[in-house]
Design a protein around this motif. Structure first.
Motif, mmCIF file in Angstrom:
data_model
loop_
_atom_site.group_PDB
_atom_site.id
_atom_site.type_symbol
_atom_site.label_atom_id
_atom_site.label_comp_id
_atom_site.label_asym_id
_atom_site.label_seq_id
_atom_site.Cartn_x
_atom_site.Cartn_y
_atom_site.Cartn_z
ATOM 1 N N ASN A 226 -46.413 54.551 4.024
ATOM 2 C CA ASN A 226 -47.447 53.791 3.321
ATOM 3 C C ASN A 226 -48.812 54.314 3.728
ATOM 4 O O ASN A 226 -49.078 54.520 4.914
ATOM 5 C CB ASN A 226 -47.362 52.300 3.656
ATOM 6 N N CYS A 227 -49.647 54.561 2.747
ATOM 7 C CA CYS A 227 -51.010 54.986 3.019
ATOM 8 C C CYS A 227 -51.962 53.869 2.618
ATOM 9 O O CYS A 227 -51.823 53.290 1.541
ATOM 10 C CB CYS A 227 -51.335 56.263 2.241
ATOM 11 N N GLU A 228 -52.915 53.573 3.477
ATOM 12 C CA GLU A 228 -53.803 52.440 3.250
ATOM 13 C C GLU A 228 -55.098 52.835 2.550
ATOM 14 O O GLU A 228 -56.060 52.069 2.548
ATOM 15 C CB GLU A 228 -54.110 51.756 4.584
ATOM 16 N N CYS A 229 -55.087 54.025 1.947
ATOM 17 C CA CYS A 229 -56.293 54.401 1.213
ATOM 18 C C CYS A 229 -56.434 53.529 -0.041
ATOM 19 O O CYS A 229 -55.468 52.929 -0.515
ATOM 20 C CB CYS A 229 -56.238 55.882 0.819
ATOM 21 N N SER A 230 -57.624 53.459 -0.590
ATOM 22 C CA SER A 230 -57.867 52.685 -1.804
ATOM 23 C C SER A 230 -59.193 53.129 -2.417
ATOM 24 O O SER A 230 -60.014 53.793 -1.763
ATOM 25 C CB SER A 230 -57.930 51.178 -1.491
ATOM 26 N N ARG A 231 -59.395 52.736 -3.656
ATOM 27 C CA ARG A 231 -60.661 53.025 -4.323
ATOM 28 C C ARG A 231 -61.824 52.363 -3.575
ATOM 29 O O ARG A 231 -62.891 52.957 -3.410
ATOM 30 C CB ARG A 231 -60.600 52.522 -5.768
ATOM 31 N N GLU A 232 -61.556 51.137 -3.082
ATOM 32 C CA GLU A 232 -62.613 50.401 -2.372
ATOM 33 C C GLU A 232 -62.994 51.093 -1.056
ATOM 34 O O GLU A 232 -64.182 51.217 -0.723
ATOM 35 C CB GLU A 232 -62.148 48.972 -2.096
ATOM 36 N N ARG A 233 -61.984 51.548 -0.303
ATOM 37 C CA ARG A 233 -62.272 52.219 0.966
ATOM 38 C C ARG A 233 -62.992 53.537 0.729
ATOM 39 O O ARG A 233 -63.871 53.936 1.500
ATOM 40 C CB ARG A 233 -60.981 52.433 1.757
ATOM 41 N N SER A 234 -62.631 54.229 -0.339
ATOM 42 C CA SER A 234 -63.314 55.476 -0.673
ATOM 43 C C SER A 234 -64.778 55.205 -1.020
ATOM 44 O O SER A 234 -65.684 55.934 -0.607
ATOM 45 C CB SER A 234 -62.610 56.167 -1.843
ATOM 46 N N ALA A 235 -64.988 54.142 -1.782
ATOM 47 C CA ALA A 235 -66.358 53.780 -2.144
ATOM 48 C C ALA A 235 -67.169 53.396 -0.911
ATOM 49 O O ALA A 235 -68.352 53.744 -0.796
ATOM 50 C CB ALA A 235 -66.345 52.631 -3.149
ATOM 51 N N ASN A 236 -66.542 52.692 0.004
ATOM 52 C CA ASN A 236 -67.237 52.313 1.236
ATOM 53 C C ASN A 236 -67.648 53.544 2.040
ATOM 54 O O ASN A 236 -68.724 53.572 2.648
ATOM 55 C CB ASN A 236 -66.348 51.410 2.087
ATOM 56 N N ALA A 237 -66.785 54.566 2.038
ATOM 57 C CA ALA A 237 -67.113 55.789 2.771
ATOM 58 C C ALA A 237 -68.341 56.468 2.174
ATOM 59 O O ALA A 237 -69.140 57.087 2.881
ATOM 60 C CB ALA A 237 -65.918 56.737 2.753
ATOM 61 N N MET A 238 -68.523 56.349 0.884
ATOM 62 C CA MET A 238 -69.659 56.978 0.215
ATOM 63 C C MET A 238 -70.982 56.331 0.608
ATOM 64 O O MET A 238 -72.056 56.936 0.451
ATOM 65 C CB MET A 238 -69.476 56.907 -1.304
ATOM 66 N N GLN A 239 -70.916 55.126 1.129
ATOM 67 C CA GLN A 239 -72.147 54.445 1.544
ATOM 68 C C GLN A 239 -72.812 55.128 2.735
ATOM 69 O O GLN A 239 -73.973 54.853 3.049
ATOM 70 C CB GLN A 239 -71.843 52.991 1.879
ATOM 71 N N MET A 240 -72.072 56.033 3.401
ATOM 72 C CA MET A 240 -72.656 56.772 4.517
ATOM 73 C C MET A 240 -73.536 57.926 4.023
ATOM 74 O O MET A 240 -74.249 58.535 4.816
ATOM 75 C CB MET A 240 -71.534 57.331 5.407
ATOM 76 N N MET A 241 -73.470 58.208 2.717
ATOM 77 C CA MET A 241 -74.246 59.315 2.160
ATOM 78 C C MET A 241 -75.524 58.788 1.516
ATOM 79 O O MET A 241 -75.590 57.647 1.073
ATOM 80 C CB MET A 241 -73.406 60.065 1.121
ATOM 81 N N THR A 242 -76.541 59.650 1.439
ATOM 82 C CA THR A 242 -77.795 59.259 0.791
ATOM 83 C C THR A 242 -77.649 59.380 -0.727
ATOM 84 O O THR A 242 -76.725 60.021 -1.240
ATOM 85 C CB THR A 242 -78.954 60.157 1.241
#
Length: 268
Positions: A226-242
């Motif tokens: 099982n992988c816990e990745c998701s669209r939401e987690r990916s979007a959250n990671a993008m918040q670290m970028m300008t």
């Protein structure tokens, strides 16, 4: 291996020793299906997966445990992870297309290091460094327990690209297993072959090794990929970028930003 994708805990009634047996097949296949791994890495990934499930079975926490080995050339990363509810995933990153089948684990990772990380759902994260001072994953982990945890531990692992299995025996924490008892358990464990570990059901395996001991085999628990990745987690990671960085990436990717999970290759 009595049944695929199961872990069973064991307990010696008359001496202070516990253990566990694990077998992986479908979950192992799911990990290998995510990339075209050389045969040697298929085997090592299987051993890491079996090992991390065994280690997780000893911890009474909610969270995850991971084993990650890193090198400076050739094989960059080997990683296996297991949660408290036995969800597993794993990955390898490598540069060389051909890796010798006979290459030892410690030789795969140039100037390598391995870390055992425990991440409880609540509480403090712990990470211990596992020295690559053994020819196999088992030997490296046994030395870690001897040096860092001061718990006599025997770990046996096997994988063949289709199945992976492992057995752990360990002196109970805060218990005083006699040296002679422990040496006897380890001596018998040394007689176990990789073929037996991969192919024997758990009851037969334990009887063959320890028929003179009082050993309890507990109910099995299922293991799944099982992988816990998701669209939401990916979007959250993008918040670290300008904003400028995100606009640049979007322009490079034709107007949309795509993020892929390194574990399961899902694209968001």
């Amino acid at each position: 291996m009595s049944s695929s994708d199961q872990i069973q805990r064991i307990l010696f009634d008359e001496i202070d020793v516990r253990g566990a047996l694990v077998g992986l097949e479908q979950a192992y296949a799911e990990v290998l299906s995510r990339a075209d791994y050389p045969e040697r890495l298929q085997i090592v990934l299987g051993e890491l997966l079996a090992a991390v499930v065994l280690l997780t079975s000893n911890l009474k926490i909610e969270g995850r445990v991971s084993l990650q080995a890193q090198g400076e050339a050739g094989v960059k990363i080997l990683m296996a992870e297991c949660t408290h509810n036995n969800h597993v995933r794993g990955i390898a990153r490598f540069e060389e297309s051909e890796i010798p089948d006979e290459q030892r684990f410690d030789q795969l990772l140039k100037n390598g290091r391995m870390a055992l990380t425990i991440e409880p759902s609540t509480g403090q994260r712990y990470q211990g460094v596992v020295p690559l001072e053994g020819a196999t994953v088992s030997e490296c982990l046994e030395r870690y327990f001897s040096q860092s945890e001061q718990l006599p531990t025997k770990i046996q692992l096997a994988a063949d690209g289709k199945r992976a299995a492992g057995m752990l025996t360990q002196v109970l924490p805060a218990a005083g297993a006699g040296a002679a008892d422990w040496e006897h358990i380890v001596a018998l464990a040394h007689t176990l072959t990789a073929d037996e570990l991969l192919n024997l059901d758990n009851e037969t395996l334990l009887y063959r090794l320890y028929h003179e001991e009082q050993v309890r085999l507990f109910e099995s628990d299922e293991i799944i990929f099982n992988c816990e990745c998701s669209r939401e987690r990916s979007a959250n990671a993008m918040q670290m970028m300008t904003e400028d960085e995100l606009l640049t990436v979007a322009e490079e990717q034709g107007g949309e930003i795509e993020m892929s999970c390194q574990f399961c290759n899902e694209v968001y």
